[in-house]
Structures are given as C-alpha cells and as structure tokens.
Design a protein around this motif. Structure first.
Motif, PDB file in Angstrom:
ATOM      1  N   GLU A 189      36.478 -14.908 -12.311  1.00 29.64           N
ATOM      2  CA  GLU A 189      35.761 -14.814 -11.033  1.00 29.64           C
ATOM      3  C   GLU A 189      36.613 -14.274  -9.893  1.00 29.64           C
ATOM      4  O   GLU A 189      36.149 -14.220  -8.757  1.00 29.64           O
ATOM      5  N   ALA A 190      37.842 -13.881 -10.191  1.00 32.42           N
ATOM      6  CA  ALA A 190      38.697 -13.381  -9.092  1.00 32.42           C
ATOM      7  C   ALA A 190      37.994 -12.240  -8.364  1.00 32.42           C
ATOM      8  O   ALA A 190      38.026 -12.159  -7.138  1.00 32.42           O
ATOM      9  N   GLU A 191      37.338 -11.398  -9.136  1.00 30.11           N
ATOM     10  CA  GLU A 191      36.715 -10.246  -8.482  1.00 30.11           C
ATOM     11  C   GLU A 191      35.603 -10.650  -7.513  1.00 30.11           C
ATOM     12  O   GLU A 191      35.339  -9.966  -6.540  1.00 30.11           O
ATOM     13  N   GLN A 192      34.960 -11.765  -7.801  1.00 35.10           N
ATOM     14  CA  GLN A 192      33.913 -12.224  -6.880  1.00 35.10           C
ATOM     15  C   GLN A 192      34.437 -12.467  -5.478  1.00 35.10           C
ATOM     16  O   GLN A 192      33.734 -12.332  -4.504  1.00 35.10           O
ATOM     17  N   TRP A 193      35.675 -12.915  -5.392  1.00 33.90           N
ATOM     18  CA  TRP A 193      36.264 -13.228  -4.088  1.00 33.90           C
ATOM     19  C   TRP A 193      36.969 -12.030  -3.474  1.00 33.90           C
ATOM     20  O   TRP A 193      37.086 -11.923  -2.267  1.00 33.90           O
TER      21      TRP A 193
ATOM     22  N   LEU B  35      38.385  -1.135  -2.369  1.00 35.24           N
ATOM     23  CA  LEU B  35      38.153  -2.213  -3.336  1.00 35.24           C
ATOM     24  C   LEU B  35      38.164  -3.596  -2.701  1.00 35.24           C
ATOM     25  O   LEU B  35      37.285  -4.422  -2.962  1.00 35.24           O
ATOM     26  N   THR B  36      39.180  -3.867  -1.879  1.00 37.81           N
ATOM     27  CA  THR B  36      39.390  -5.244  -1.409  1.00 37.81           C
ATOM     28  C   THR B  36      38.971  -5.435   0.034  1.00 37.81           C
ATOM     29  O   THR B  36      39.056  -6.538   0.556  1.00 37.81           O
ATOM     30  N   GLY B  37      38.522  -4.352   0.667  1.00 39.18           N
ATOM     31  CA  GLY B  37      38.121  -4.459   2.065  1.00 39.18           C
ATOM     32  C   GLY B  37      39.278  -4.125   2.982  1.00 39.18           C
ATOM     33  O   GLY B  37      40.436  -4.156   2.589  1.00 39.18           O
ATOM     34  N   THR B  38      38.913  -3.801   4.204  1.00 36.95           N
ATOM     35  CA  THR B  38      39.940  -3.437   5.183  1.00 36.95           C
ATOM     36  C   THR B  38      40.027  -4.532   6.238  1.00 36.95           C
ATOM     37  O   THR B  38      39.220  -5.455   6.265  1.00 36.95           O
TER      38      THR B  38
ATOM     39  N   ILE C 178      36.917  -8.374  -4.666  1.00 33.33           N
ATOM     40  CA  ILE C 178      36.435  -6.988  -4.676  1.00 33.33           C
ATOM     41  C   ILE C 178      35.143  -6.871  -3.870  1.00 33.33           C
ATOM     42  O   ILE C 178      34.190  -7.603  -4.117  1.00 33.33           O
ATOM     43  N   VAL C 179      35.133  -5.953  -2.925  1.00 34.15           N
ATOM     44  CA  VAL C 179      33.935  -5.794  -2.095  1.00 34.15           C
ATOM     45  C   VAL C 179      33.302  -4.413  -2.218  1.00 34.15           C
ATOM     46  O   VAL C 179      32.259  -4.149  -1.622  1.00 34.15           O
TER      47      VAL C 179
ATOM     48  N   ARG D  59      40.227  -9.141   5.479  1.00 32.19           N
ATOM     49  CA  ARG D  59      38.849  -9.040   5.977  1.00 32.19           C
ATOM     50  C   ARG D  59      38.506 -10.138   6.968  1.00 32.19           C
ATOM     51  O   ARG D  59      37.489 -10.058   7.651  1.00 32.19           O
ATOM     52  N   VAL D  60      39.317 -11.206   6.995  1.00 37.42           N
ATOM     53  CA  VAL D  60      38.921 -12.362   7.802  1.00 37.42           C
ATOM     54  C   VAL D  60      39.977 -12.847   8.799  1.00 37.42           C
ATOM     55  O   VAL D  60      39.853 -13.954   9.312  1.00 37.42           O
ATOM     56  N   GLY D  61      40.973 -12.036   9.100  1.00 32.76           N
ATOM     57  CA  GLY D  61      41.871 -12.501  10.151  1.00 32.76           C
ATOM     58  C   GLY D  61      43.280 -11.973  10.079  1.00 32.76           C
ATOM     59  O   GLY D  61      43.539 -10.925   9.486  1.00 32.76           O
TER      60      GLY D  61
END
Ligand code: NAG
Length: 985
Positions: free
Chosen positions: A137-141, A401-404, A143-144, A630-632
């Motif tokens: 499930e790593a990709e669920q958290w 892939l992982t977001g900016t 990969i965007v 992506r969050v801070g």
C-alpha cells in the motif's frame, strides 16, 4: 526537540522513569551512536551485506533468480512474468511475480512480489494478527500521478533469453530484460545508463516455516545474545546466518518477527556516473560518499529509518528524522535516477569503480561507475527508473509521481521565531513588541510543548496561557501568526477527553497482541494516533475546529514534531516493529510513512477547520517520506550551536531540494547549546537563504532572540532579516516553480550547470530559484572572505555594491565577507523582483510596489526573469487569481517589457477581490545593473502601458573603481499586473 539535553523539568520526569540509568547520562551528551543500529546489528542488513560479499568475491557467482520465459507477456505498456528463485541444490524454486510498467512520462517501474505471501499461504508465528502479504500500500500514500501506462511502448526484440522494449519520448528509451539470470539494462539513445541486478545482489527473502531445532546446549554463564547467535551460526548450512530470522533483540527490545525473514534487496548500477545525490536526510555531503570503507569513505551504508536522533553527529550516513528513497546520478550532461518505493527500514551501500568493460567508455579513458545496493526489511520490491537526461527532468518526473511542494502561505516564507519555550502569553507579547522595537521583521512566533496543560495537546497551561486569543489578536494586528506544537503521542491520563475518545473510538496504534500500544513520550505514558486509519484522520480533524481547540484562531498554525514516531522507551527511540496499524499492517512495513500520514492528517484537519474557510494550511513536520512535500515544510531536527552544524545545514537543505522536498531549513542558531554571537549572526545570514527560515533554541539554552545579540550583531541580523523580506517576491516565485515543476528552491551547481564537472561536488554555494542570485554563506569562525566557484563565463555583480566580480568560468573568486556581509552575487542576464520598504511582517508588505532588478549580461543582449504573486493565503490561485509576469530586457531593442508569463489575454480572468485590490500595486522602480554607457546623459525613459504613454525619470551612475554602471528608473508607474514596456532608446 528532544530529550537528552541538559537536565530540564520534563527530562527530570523522564529520568524518574529510567532512574536506574540516570547516573549514566551526562548533561548535553552527543548522540549515542550505539543507541542506533549499525548494519551488522540489523539482521537483514547484515545478511544482505554478507550475501553481497559472497557474490562479489566469487568468480562463479550466478544470481539464483531467473524469469520463466513462457510466463512472460507484454501488453499495453506492461510486461508481466514470474521469476523463479532457486532456493536449494535440489532446484526447488519460489515464484516471484514481476511487473515491468512503462509509463507515459518515460518512467519505468519494476515491481516484484512473492506469490505465497500474496496468496496468504503462509503461517504467522506467535498467533500474530498481522497481514500475511508483503506491504503493497505504499503507493496509496505516496504516488499521486504519472502512472498512466505508455501504450506506445513496444517490444523491439525478443528471443528465448531476453526481451527489449522501446519506450519513452520518441522511443529513445530502451529496457532489455534478461531472463537467466534475471537483470534489466536501461538505455537512453542506445547507451546503457542503469542496470538492475547486474552484480547479482537481488535477494528476496521468501517465506519459509521455522524449523524448530533442539536448543543448543547452554554452557554456564554463556547466555548472552551474542553467544546465542554464535552458536546458531555454527549449525547453519551453507553459512547462511539464521540467527535473526525469527527474532531480533536490540537495546533490550525484542522484535518477534511473526513473518520471519522477508527482506528485499537489489543492486542498481549507474553506468558511467561518478556522482549520486539524494536519499535524505543525512548529515552528509550532497554528493554521496562510498560506504564500504577506504580512504575518506564510510564503513556503514546510508540508512533510512526515521528516528529521533538527538544531537546527531555530522559527516555520517546514520539515519535521521526523515527519509526520501530517491536518488539522482549525474555525469556531464546526463542525469538519471531511481525511486525505491519502500517504507520499511532501508539501507543503501554505495561503491564507485572504474569499469573498463563499460560500453560507455568510448575512447581510451574508462569511466567511473557508481554501484548501489538497496536493502529493505520488508514489503514489495518496487523501483522506478528515470532516464533524464537533465536534473530538471529528474525532479519533474519524480514530482509527477509523488507530488510537488504545496503552494505555501506567503507568511511561511518570512522569518519564524521559536524557542522551547515562550513561557506565557506575556512572554509571547513581549517578544513580539521587542522585535518591533528593534525593527526586526518577523511573521510567526512559535509555542513548543510547554504551552499545554501538562503535555495534553489541544489544551493550554491554565496559569501561563490564560488569554491565547488576546495574544493571537496582538499578533494579528501586525499580520503575524502563532504556531503551536501538536504531537502524535496522546497523554494517557484520566479526565482528558482526547485520550478517552482515542481509546473509545479505537483509533490508536496497537501492540503486537492487538491491544492499544502504550509507550513513553513527553507526557509520560502515552498512546499514538494511527493516522493510517481514515476514521482516525476524521477524528483528528474534529479536534482542530475553532470551537474544539479553544484558544486558536485564524492565524494559528501547527507544528508536528516527534512523528517518527519518537517513543522514549521503544527500540531505537521509536515503536516496536511488531506493533500493528490500521489494516493490521506491521509498523515494520510502514515506519517511514508514519510521519507523513500524521502531518497529512493535520494538514487536512486545518483545511477543514471551519466550513467555507479555504486556506492553505501551514504544518511543519520533523519526520517525512516521499510525498511529504505536498503537505508542508520540514526542518533538519535537533542540531547544535556549533560552526560545523551551520556548515552541515547547507548540503542537507540542498539534498532536500533535489529529493523533491525543498521547503526545508535548519534551526537557526543551533538547537542545543549557546551560539557565540558571531556564530548566531552568521547563522542568520545563512538562514535568510534557507527556504524555511526559523530560529529555535533548546529549553536550557540562554535566550537568544535576535535583538538580544547586542551591537553590532543585532543590527547585522536585522539587515539579514530585511534582506530576506525584501526578496520575498523572488522566494515566492521560486515556490511557484517548485509547486508546478518540482524544482528545488535553492539549487546546487550540478543542477544549474549540468555540464560543469568541477561543480558536481560543490555543496556550499547555491542559486536562489531562477533569480541568478548566487549565495555562499560564511560558515566558519573569523572568516571574512569566501571563495566562490564561478560556473560559467557570464558576468557576476556583487549584490550590494554592484562591483563587477573579476571572474572566469571554472575559476574560484575570493569575495570579501566582513561580519556585516552575506556573500551574494548576481549573475548577469536575470531579472528579479524585490520589495524595498522594510516592514514588520510580510502581510504588511502586501500592497507595496515592487522593485525590479535587471542584471545586464556580458554580451548586453538579453535578461529575463519572472514574478509570481497571489493572495498568499487561499486556493483562489487555482482559479486564475494570480499574477505571473515575465520580464524581458532586450538589449538590441533597448527595452524592458512585462508580459503575462502564462500567455493569458488581459481581461481573460474574472477578477476577484484580491485581483481588484492588487490593481493598486505597481512597479516602483527598476534598477539596471551593468547599464550601457550609452545611457549616460539620459534623463528620462518612455513607459507604455494600458494604452497610455508617459515619461519616467532615469538616473544613470557611471562605472567606477570596479563597480558597474547602473541606472535607476524611478516611479515607473505601471501596474504590476499589466503589460508594459519601458523604452530606453
Ligand atoms: C491524507 O489525508 C486524506 C484525508 O484524510 C486522505 O484521503 C489521504 O489518503 C491522506 N494521504 C496521506 C499521504 O496520508
């Protein structure tokens, strides 16, 4: 912050807990390295290193992994097959399904699972409730995006032994999958760049039942772990060390390992690449070192296992607070890279060597290649391969892939004043007043854990913080903010509704038996919110509502610390690996994700604090993983007030940038200890160039608010703060680029000048965004010059004096750096924006006019730059509510023009409130550094905008004594958001 500083009140409480040990602690001890594992103390790391030693020492070694050719199929950009792993001399095999995906972005992905575990056909020991599968499930958290398969990828060649797929932009990329033994060669333009399993170190520890052996006879007095391991080893067939397969003890904690050995490891070679970067966070150089001994090399692999490493040591591959398993390799004019998507404990060995058989070694000289060996404790083998060719391509594809980086609140780029602790409302208000009194701009004051009522988060100390709203309002009156700390450990006491709900709603992390996990942290006995659980995140959000977390208001934001998670009495100061998270995944599988899910829960809580209040949250985190950007923001944790920590901070922040998480900084002044004034001042000068700029201090450090430094230091620090504030428009523009393109905010030389080999290992100077500003902070005591390496033949000006720096491409130039000066050069050919009126906070500068600085290039032809502006707070920019200008100086046409950088037509955007208000903001002045001599005698220029033409004053100052000529256009009068043109002819 962390515990093991000099004695403090909280620390004293903790000492009570460990009273037996307390005598052993001296105050202010440095990190006790032996509290953290070395590779040989981490069973799977030791096994894989031994495996590598065996394979690499043997001439006849053959990797036991072979693709079963008839199992293979290729469809819609994806190759699927089964790898057979031969596990004994009898030829018995284990089935490992492999998927190689070719993505539209040109990225390839290789995923290997294990059939038996996938199907749940294994038995867990100790009646464990853990999941049987490898963690998938790593990709669920993480990969965007960017996972669309490349339907145009096609098999170019195939026979019984291998298969070649062409893919990527114009099919320039190629992957050759060899069946026996399994390996993959990745090529770009026909040349091999990256090889997987070329050295045969692929190792996937398959499931096996534990075969109970008779207890080895114990001799008197020989019951230690080491002896046990020794005895077991002797019995092993083929020398395989089984001693840590089923159980592992470290520092008095035993990991029960219900699934047995399950590590995944792979060698990845970067053919012809001498430099590799990335895999933060380590207190190490930007260009990573070799890890298997030898002169100047490390003995230990780089480790990624998020940990609360108090007072970390420098120049070390040991793990720190966060992990991003993304690596870039670089050689002249080419960058490639890999992203190892695995959230379990991970180690990376790096060696470099000449390889005469290297197919890339065209010509006589053989090139150095970098060989890496990736080792993770559990989970899938899941690796993304990027073929570049530029560093920008790498960060862009990784960002896809992982977001900016989230577009931050504008205030977050200002200066943050923190310490452990501001002890009362009055203390906070007093610091706020003093910053004003000493004319030091700042945006945020921070509250560490002492503001709470006995470490119960979401409460306030009843005696010292009686009026937090009043405090918040005082701050708000100058556009300032308050950040309060909220950690993931929830105090386990009666009469605390938060913990009561955590328990009754069953939202906490569990221990291996499946009951609520209890451990120690700041509050003493604590439980930990399990942010992997959607219900827990929803509950967490409810706690931040203004009427739930009373005392907070619109200008309150959050700091998440201790989210590795830090557990004082846990193994390596964190959670036992056999703890269980949502979905019954073991902590082992998700450890490095833990900090991110918590920070993300806080981020989403702040987004939904109040219905309809759509504002970008600010959340600082200590622990992080790929995707946290992506969050801070992050900071580099508990450093020390020492010159070498100041030095180390720069490569650390640069590494964050090239690993996709550029919103980074180090504690200015150093967390532990007391910086001498010179160090404190130099640190502010450096910190003014960290993307995240915060002063912080340990509870036992003396007060060191910048106005306390005394003269001349306070004035010098104030100047550094103002420099930061005047350049905020350019910092914000750099964040816009990071947000859209995944670029770093501060950029190392290899990134901006990928052809200049001499710059590839330089990690103490950097460019700021696209401004052409080249900074090299002073990081040594009593050092009043710095040597700056010049990467190109462009002209460079001193930022403050406009002196022309006598430079030549590839040469080092010595620049004066008296105490009051930050070595800062301007590269010719750029245009950047400033705001020159000093004010108390960024919010108060919002409606000020801009100054544009144009640096004329050596050939006088063209200078360019851009400026991005939005309301700095809401998400309205996503609906076009922003200004993005591109400025072009045309030397031949003798003009400077501003156009919409995104090609939007004037009037094409419906203007909201902010857009209307910003109409009043103009271009105040334009400074042209290196102005042509022909402008001497010129008194006015023509300005043209919005159908009108007018004249503005020009002041020309001729060149003198090494200083460039410069010209200033005053009261330009054009709106910043409009198209305009200044005619210098
Ligand atoms: C972040 O939280 C949101 C909302 O709960 C959730 O949908 C998402 O999966 C979370 N992502 C991470 C990385 O934790």
């Amino acid at each position: 912050m962390h515990i093991f500083g000099p004695l403090s009140s909280r620390w004293t409480a903790y000492l009570g807990l460990l009273s037996a040990l307390s005598a052993a602690f001296a105050p202010a001890v440095a990190v006790k390295e032996h509290d953290f594992k070395k590779c040989h103390q981490s069973g799977f790391c030791a096994r894989n290193r031994a495996f590598a030693d065996h394979a690499l020492a043997s001439d006849t070694w053959q990797s036991p992994y072979n693709i079963l050719p008839e199992s293979g199929s290729f469809k819609d950009g994806q190759y699927q097959a089964v790898i057979l792993k031969t596990i004994n001399d009898g030829g018995e095999t284990v089935r490992l399904p492999i998927t190689v995906s070719f993505l539209e972005s040109g990225t390839a992905r290789v995923t290997v699972d294990e059939e038996k575990r996938q199907k749940g056909e294994i038995e867990l020991r100790h009646d464990s409730k853990a999941r049987k599968e490898r963690y998938n499930e790593a990709e669920q958290w993480v990969i965007v995006g960017g996972t669309t398969l490349d339907k145009a990828a096609k098999v170019d060649y195939e026979d019984k032994t291998q298969l070649t797929v062409k893919y990527g932009p114009s099919s320039k990329f190629e992957a050759t999958i060899k069946f026996s033994p399994f390996s993959i060669d990745f090529k770009r333009d026909g040349n091999t760049q990256i090889k997987l399993n070329d050295r045969g170190l692929l190792n996937i520890e398959h499931w096996r039942p534990k075969i109970e052996k008779p207890e080895p006879e114990k001799k008197e007095g020989e019951s230690t772990e080491e002896n046990k391991a020794e005895e077991t080893k002797v019995e092993e067939p083929k020398g395989e060390d089984e001693s840590t397969w089923w159980e592992e003890t470290f520092g008095g904690n035993t990991d029960t390992k219900p699934r047995g050995p399950e590590s995944v490891a792979l060698d990845i070679s970067f053919v012809g690449y001498e430099h590799v970067y990335g895999i933060p966070s380590h207190a190490s150089s930007l260009s990573l070192k070799q890890t298997r001994g030898g002169d100047g090399n490390y003995q230990e692999p780089y480790r990624m296992y998020n940990a609360d490493v108090f007072e970390y040591i420098l120049d070390s591959p040991m793990t720190l607070y966060g992990s991003i398993p993304f690596m870039q390799a670089h050689r002249r004019d080419s960058s490639v890279g890999v992203f190892w998507l695995n959230a379990a404990e991970t180690w990376v060995d790096i060696t470099k060597g000449k390889d005469s058989k290297n197919p890339l070694a065209l010509g006589a000289k053989s090139k150095t290649s970098t060989h890496t060996h990736w080792i993770s404790e559990s989970g899938l083998l899941d690796v993304f391969v990027f073929l570049g060719p530029t560093p920008k391509d790498l960060t862009a594809k990784y960002g896809e892939l992982t977001g900016t980086t989230a577009m931050p609140q504008e205030f977050a780029l200002g200066y943050h004043q923190c310490r452990w602790n501001y002890v009362s409302d009055e203390d906070v208000r007093d610091v706020d007043r003093k910053m004003d009194k000493f004319k030091m701009p700042y945006d945020v004051i921070w509250l560490d854990i002492e503001y709470t009522d006995e470490k119960k988060y979401f409460t306030w100390d009843k005696h010292s913080f009686t009026d937090p709203i009043g405090t918040g309002k005082q701050l708000e009156s100058h556009g300032r903010k308050l950040v309060t700390i909220i950690d993931p450990h929830i105090k386990n006491v009666d009469n605390y509704p938060v913990v009561a709900e955590l328990k009754s709603k069953d939202l906490a992390v569990k221990n291996k038996e499946g009951s609520i996990f209890e451990g120690w942290c700041w509050p003493g006995s604590s439980h930990w919110i399990d942010a992997f659980s959607p219900a827990a995140r929803e509950w967490w959000a409810s706690l931040f509502k203004y009427d739930a977390f009373k005392g907070t208001m619109e200008n309150t934001w959050i700091w998440n610390d201790m989210n590795e998670p830090s557990v004082f009495n846990g193994p390596e100061t964190t959670m036992p690996k056999d703890n269980l998270h949502y979905g019954n995944w073991e902590h082992r599988d998700v450890h490095n994700l833990n900090g991110m899910t918590f920070q993300n829960a806080t981020y989403h809580a702040l987004v939904s604090r109040k219905p309809g209040e759509l504002r970008r949250p600010f959340v600082l985190t200590r622990a992080f993983f790929a995707g946290s950007q992506r969050v801070g923001a992050m900071w580099t944790g508990d450093n020390q007030a020492a010159w070498d920590h100041l030095q180390a901070s720069i490569p650390m922040v640069l590494s964050q940038g090239i690993a996709g998480f550029p919103f980074a900084g180090a504690d200015v002044g150093g967390f532990f200890g007391n910086p001498e004034k010179e160090l404190l001042t130099r640190w502010y000068q450096a910190g003014a160039f960290y993307p995240f700029f915060r002063g912080h201090a340990h509870i036992d450090a003396r007060r060191r608010e910048p106005y306390l430094a005394g003269e001349p230091y306070s004035t010098i620090i104030a100047a550094a703060l103002r420099l930061r504030y005047s350049l905020l428009p350019s910092w914000y523009t750099a964040f816009r680029h990071a947000h859209l393109e995944g670029t770093p905010i501060i950029k190392p030389m290899f990134y901006t000048h990928p052809s200049e080999e001499a710059g590839f290992a330089i990690d103490d100077q950097f460019f700021v965004g696209n401004t052409g500003l080249l900074a090299k902070p002073v990081t040594e005591k009593e050092k009043f010059t710095v040597d700056i390496w010049i990467p190109d033949s462009e002209v460079y000006y001193d930022y403050f004096t406009y002196d022309v720096i006598p430079t030549a491409k590839g040469k080092t130039v010595t620049v004066d750096a008296p105490m009051e000066k930050i070595p800062l050069l301007m590269r010719g050919g750029h245009i950047f924006a400033r705001r020159d009126i000093p004010r108390r906070s960024s919010a108060l500068m919002k409606w000020d006019d801009y100054t544009l600085v144009v640096t004329i290039p050596r050939d006088g032809k063209r200078a360019e730059g851009d400026l991005y502006v939005d309301d700095g707070d809401s998400y309205d920019y996503q609906r076009g509510q922003y200004i993005h200008r591109r400025f072009v100086f045309d030397g031949a046409g003798k003009s400077l023009a501003s156009v919409d950088a995104d090609g939007r037509e004037p009037g094409s955007v419906q203007e909201g409130e902010w857009m209307q208000k910003v109409r009043s903001v103009g271009v105040g002045k334009i400074v042209v550094v290196g102005a042509p001599t022909a402008w001497a005698g010129k008194k006015t220029v023509k300005v043209e905008s919005e159908g009108k033409v007018w004249e503005a004053k020009l002041e020309f100052t001729p060149a003198a004594q090494g200083r460039a000529a410069f010209a200033v256009v005053k009261k330009v009068g054009a709106r910043i958001g409009a198209d305009w043109k200044v005619d210098f002819s």
